[in-house]
Motif scaffolding. Structure first.
Motif, PDB file in Angstrom:
ATOM      1  N   GLY A   1      93.485  59.801 110.632  1.00  0.00           N
ATOM      2  CA  GLY A   1      93.143  60.580 109.601  1.00  0.00           C
ATOM      3  C   GLY A   1      94.012  60.326 108.219  1.00  0.00           C
ATOM      4  N   PHE A   2      94.653  59.230 108.293  1.00  0.00           N
ATOM      5  CA  PHE A   2      95.486  58.715 106.984  1.00  0.00           C
ATOM      6  C   PHE A   2      94.708  58.074 105.947  1.00  0.00           C
ATOM      7  CE2 PHE A   2      98.776  58.552 110.556  1.00  0.00           C
ATOM      8  CZ  PHE A   2      99.510  59.615 110.069  1.00  0.00           C
ATOM      9  N   ILE A   3      93.677  57.694 106.316  1.00  0.00           N
ATOM     10  CA  ILE A   3      92.627  57.163 105.316  1.00  0.00           C
ATOM     11  C   ILE A   3      91.228  57.642 105.623  1.00  0.00           C
ATOM     12  CG2 ILE A   3      91.141  54.838 104.808  1.00  0.00           C
ATOM     13  CD1 ILE A   3      93.887  53.375 105.492  1.00  0.00           C
ATOM     14  N   LYS A   4      90.533  58.191 104.625  1.00  0.00           N
ATOM     15  CA  LYS A   4      89.440  58.888 104.733  1.00  0.00           C
ATOM     16  C   LYS A   4      88.232  57.569 104.787  1.00  0.00           C
ATOM     17  CE  LYS A   4      87.085  62.194 102.193  1.00  0.00           C
ATOM     18  NZ  LYS A   4      86.365  63.045 103.057  1.00  0.00           N
ATOM     19  N   PRO A   5      87.471  57.518 105.784  1.00  0.00           N
ATOM     20  CA  PRO A   5      86.243  56.673 105.716  1.00  0.00           C
ATOM     21  C   PRO A   5      85.127  56.988 104.461  1.00  0.00           C
ATOM     22  CG  PRO A   5      86.108  58.211 107.602  1.00  0.00           C
ATOM     23  CD  PRO A   5      87.186  58.514 106.853  1.00  0.00           C
ATOM     24  N   LEU A   6      84.532  55.832 104.179  1.00  0.00           N
ATOM     25  CA  LEU A   6      83.662  55.881 102.967  1.00  0.00           C
ATOM     26  C   LEU A   6      82.303  56.314 103.626  1.00  0.00           C
ATOM     27  CD1 LEU A   6      84.464  52.382 101.401  1.00  0.00           C
ATOM     28  CD2 LEU A   6      85.062  54.653 100.530  1.00  0.00           C
ATOM     29  N   SER A   7      82.032  56.271 104.914  1.00  0.00           N
ATOM     30  CA  SER A   7      81.006  56.605 105.570  1.00  0.00           C
ATOM     31  C   SER A   7      81.228  56.383 107.113  1.00  0.00           C
ATOM     32  CB  SER A   7      79.544  56.161 105.221  1.00  0.00           C
ATOM     33  OG  SER A   7      79.650  54.684 105.464  1.00  0.00           O
ATOM     34  N   GLY A   8      80.305  57.092 108.071  1.00  0.00           N
ATOM     35  CA  GLY A   8      80.359  57.053 109.509  1.00  0.00           C
ATOM     36  C   GLY A   8      81.079  58.300 109.933  1.00  0.00           C
ATOM     37  N   SER A   9      81.202  58.360 111.306  1.00  0.00           N
ATOM     38  CA  SER A   9      81.936  59.601 111.854  1.00  0.00           C
ATOM     39  C   SER A   9      82.650  59.177 113.035  1.00  0.00           C
ATOM     40  CB  SER A   9      80.472  60.555 112.297  1.00  0.00           C
ATOM     41  OG  SER A   9      79.876  59.997 113.581  1.00  0.00           O
TER      42      SER A   9
ATOM     43  N   ASP B   1      83.193  66.773 115.700  1.00  0.00           N
ATOM     44  CA  ASP B   1      83.536  65.990 114.615  1.00  0.00           C
ATOM     45  C   ASP B   1      84.663  66.004 113.793  1.00  0.00           C
ATOM     46  OD1 ASP B   1      83.045  64.427 112.285  1.00  0.00           O
ATOM     47  OD2 ASP B   1      80.996  64.632 112.169  1.00  0.00           O
ATOM     48  N   ILE B   2      85.416  65.158 113.992  1.00  0.00           N
ATOM     49  CA  ILE B   2      86.933  65.190 113.410  1.00  0.00           C
ATOM     50  C   ILE B   2      87.221  64.351 112.206  1.00  0.00           C
ATOM     51  CG2 ILE B   2      88.099  65.422 115.689  1.00  0.00           C
ATOM     52  CD1 ILE B   2      89.284  62.749 115.354  1.00  0.00           C
ATOM     53  N   THR B   3      85.851  63.962 111.601  1.00  0.00           N
ATOM     54  CA  THR B   3      86.122  62.890 110.587  1.00  0.00           C
ATOM     55  C   THR B   3      86.679  63.604 109.407  1.00  0.00           C
ATOM     56  OG1 THR B   3      83.896  62.367 111.204  1.00  0.00           O
ATOM     57  CG2 THR B   3      84.638  61.111 109.303  1.00  0.00           C
ATOM     58  N   GLU B   4      86.545  64.706 108.949  1.00  0.00           N
ATOM     59  CA  GLU B   4      86.939  65.514 107.971  1.00  0.00           C
ATOM     60  C   GLU B   4      88.493  66.055 108.084  1.00  0.00           C
ATOM     61  OE1 GLU B   4      85.808  65.382 105.019  1.00  0.00           O
ATOM     62  OE2 GLU B   4      84.319  64.015 105.643  1.00  0.00           O
ATOM     63  N   LEU B   5      88.746  66.157 109.299  1.00  0.00           N
ATOM     64  CA  LEU B   5      90.135  66.898 109.903  1.00  0.00           C
ATOM     65  C   LEU B   5      91.442  66.039 109.566  1.00  0.00           C
ATOM     66  CD1 LEU B   5      89.982  68.050 113.420  1.00  0.00           C
ATOM     67  CD2 LEU B   5      89.670  69.369 111.507  1.00  0.00           C
ATOM     68  N   PRO B   6      92.349  66.766 108.806  1.00  0.00           N
ATOM     69  CA  PRO B   6      93.571  66.093 108.367  1.00  0.00           C
ATOM     70  C   PRO B   6      94.356  65.821 109.767  1.00  0.00           C
ATOM     71  CG  PRO B   6      93.686  68.494 108.201  1.00  0.00           C
ATOM     72  CD  PRO B   6      92.491  68.365 108.545  1.00  0.00           C
ATOM     73  N   PRO B   7      95.331  64.642 109.728  1.00  0.00           N
ATOM     74  CA  PRO B   7      96.154  64.089 110.607  1.00  0.00           C
ATOM     75  C   PRO B   7      96.492  65.084 111.667  1.00  0.00           C
ATOM     76  CG  PRO B   7      96.688  63.119 108.660  1.00  0.00           C
ATOM     77  CD  PRO B   7      95.553  64.184 108.392  1.00  0.00           C
TER      78      PRO B   7
ATOM     79  N   ARG C   1      94.501  66.664 114.513  1.00  0.00           N
ATOM     80  CA  ARG C   1      93.831  65.718 115.436  1.00  0.00           C
ATOM     81  C   ARG C   1      95.232  65.663 116.438  1.00  0.00           C
ATOM     82  NH1 ARG C   1      90.846  61.124 111.828  1.00  0.00           N
ATOM     83  NH2 ARG C   1      90.167  62.455 110.379  1.00  0.00           N
ATOM     84  N   ASN C   2      94.742  65.564 117.973  1.00  0.00           N
ATOM     85  CA  ASN C   2      95.631  65.814 118.743  1.00  0.00           C
ATOM     86  C   ASN C   2      96.001  64.072 119.183  1.00  0.00           C
ATOM     87  OD1 ASN C   2      97.529  66.200 120.659  1.00  0.00           O
ATOM     88  ND2 ASN C   2      96.006  66.920 122.173  1.00  0.00           N
ATOM     89  N   MET C   3      96.831  63.384 118.036  1.00  0.00           N
ATOM     90  CA  MET C   3      96.991  62.048 118.173  1.00  0.00           C
ATOM     91  C   MET C   3      98.177  61.778 117.680  1.00  0.00           C
ATOM     92  SD  MET C   3      93.546  60.451 116.170  1.00  0.00           S
ATOM     93  CE  MET C   3      92.049  60.931 116.790  1.00  0.00           C
ATOM     94  N   ALA C   4      98.902  60.501 118.178  1.00  0.00           N
ATOM     95  CA  ALA C   4     100.268  60.083 117.706  1.00  0.00           C
ATOM     96  C   ALA C   4      99.981  58.649 117.481  1.00  0.00           C
ATOM     97  CB  ALA C   4     101.217  60.253 118.573  1.00  0.00           C
ATOM     98  N   MET C   5     100.759  58.272 116.307  1.00  0.00           N
ATOM     99  CA  MET C   5     100.770  56.880 116.003  1.00  0.00           C
ATOM    100  C   MET C   5     101.912  56.174 115.805  1.00  0.00           C
ATOM    101  SD  MET C   5      98.293  54.931 112.884  1.00  0.00           S
ATOM    102  CE  MET C   5      98.585  53.472 112.333  1.00  0.00           C
ATOM    103  N   VAL C   6     102.084  55.075 116.699  1.00  0.00           N
ATOM    104  CA  VAL C   6     103.226  54.152 116.229  1.00  0.00           C
ATOM    105  C   VAL C   6     102.940  53.184 115.286  1.00  0.00           C
ATOM    106  CG1 VAL C   6     104.944  52.524 117.291  1.00  0.00           C
ATOM    107  CG2 VAL C   6     104.081  54.354 118.784  1.00  0.00           C
TER     108      VAL C   6
END
Ligand SMILES: Nc1ncnc2c1ncn2[C@@H]1O[C@H](COP(=O)(O)OP(=O)(O)OP(=O)(O)O)[C@@H](O)[C@H]1O
Ligand SMILES: [Mg+2]
Length: 361
Positions: free
Chosen positions: A52-60, A67-73, A76-81
């Protein structure tokens, strides 16, 4: 329990530059996916879009049925290293890990218990109150990993999390990630440059090339049946020869230019093409034998040893074959300048329409 992820027709980039093109794949809950590809192909960009740090130009992006395409980071129940670790420099190891846990409103006792457990796993117990700026690169990398694991995300995104660890620590952290993943059941996507690491950890490998998925599948399917020359090369079939596939009444044959020799093809070795082809094979899937000097007929099929290197289990030989140089493994060292015979079993050959023909078509 983690959720499934469905990525559809994703296009993303920076400003006017498109980096990812038409990316579609799906991941089942609990799957471990390795993302492989050359530098600059878009691996980090893809993880940043998923997080969720970069917004896609299209797609889902769909998780379960949402649909989490528009959700802020943070939703989202995610973690990133992150590849660069992205630790907070003014904080200690403990504070770095505790930060996200506090945001998630965990109690003090639970935070302390999780941190002590996770630091034990990554072998950093003694460093809990050390400022992260006073750690080595490998130690920082383990803090970044611990910080992501501590939040117990349903999707863990790992951007080359082991790249700065020495071989022994790397093997044990690799094992710990897999063991934790099995125990906690999270889904993971890990970027790696290392084909062996991808094969040993992943249920599924996605190979990215120039912002597009080149092939996705199980480690076995990519290793045994690489769909394109790029995948063949990436999965270790680094030797390339050129040739021509000839169909005859009694079967299909492959004439190899550099060997000036014809080998019969089996169904599995790719008799689906005809005409000019490129042929890829691995250094450990063909065999060498000493050339019998009286054997004039096969003279052109021989090669000359240029160089030998000890690899532990075998010796790696650079061999001059016609106008090409190939790398072939053999259990014992063969002297430089020796004439040798090589045998190429059809099942070791990965055959594709010749790049020169494809380009001109
Ligand atoms: N912030 C940015 N602004 C503009 N272009 C960027 C930015 N970050 C990356 N790029 C470009 O996007 C492309 C993909 O970069 P990305 O970081 O996703 O590659 P990568 O596959 O992770 O490579 P590596 O293996 O070297 O980490 C590259 O051409 C890169 O130059
Ligand atoms: Mg990267």
């Amino acid at each position: 329990m983690s959720d499934s992820l469905q990525v559809s027709e994703l296009v993303a980039g920076y400003g006017k530059t498109t980096v990812l093109n038409d990316i579609s794949f799906s991941i089942k809950p609990g799957e471990f996916v390795a993302l492989l590809g050359p530098s600059g192909c878009g691996k980090t960009t893809l993880l940043q879009v998923l997080a969720g740090f970069i917004k896609p130009l299209s797609g889902s992006l769909i998780v379960e049925d949402t649909d989490i395409t528009e959700l802020p980071p943070e939703q989202r129940n995610m973690a990133m290293v992150f590849q660069s670790y992205a630790l907070w420099p003014h904080m200690t190891v403990f504070q770095n890990i505790a930060y996200a846990l506090k945001l998630r409103k965990l109690g003090k006792a639970e935070i302390e218990q999780r941190i002590s457990h996770i630091l034990g796993l990554v072998n950093l117990t003694d460093y809990v109150h050390r400022s992260v700026t006073d750690l080595s690169g490998g130690q920082r990398q383990r803090v970044a990993l611990a910080r992501a694991l501590a939040v117990e995300p349903s999707l863990l995104l790992l951007d080359e999390p082991l790249s700065n660890l020495d071989a022994r620590v790397r093997a044990s952290v690799r094992h710990e990630i897999k063991a934790l993943q099995k125990r906690l059941g999270f889904t993971a996507i890990m970027v790696t440059h290392d084909q062996e690491e991808a094969m040993s950890m992943a249920d599924k490998i996605i190979i990215l090339n120039n912002g597009k998925i080149e092939q996705a599948g199980t480690p076995e399917s990519l290793y045994c049946s690489p769909a394109t020359p790029f995948v063949a090369d990436f999965m270790g079939a680094e030797n390339k020869l050129t040739g021509t596939v000839l169909r005859k009444n009694d079967g299909t044959e492959l004439f190899l230019d550099q060997l000036n020799k014809t080998v019969p093809l089996t169904r599995t070795s790719g008799d689906r093409y005809e005409g000019k082809v490129d042929v890829y094979f691995r250094s450990n899937e063909v065999s060498l034998s000493f050339k019998d000097d009286s054997d004039e007929i096969d003279h052109q099929a021989s090669g000359i040893v240029l160089q030998t290197a000890y690899m532990g289990q075998s010796y790696r030989h650079s061999i001059q074959l016609g106008g090409s140089t190939c790398v072939i493994d053999h259990p014992v060292a063969i002297n430089e300048k020796s004439l040798i015979q090589i045998s190429l079993p059809p099942e070791a050959l990965h055959i594709y329409p010749a790049a020169s023909e494809v380009e001109s078509a």
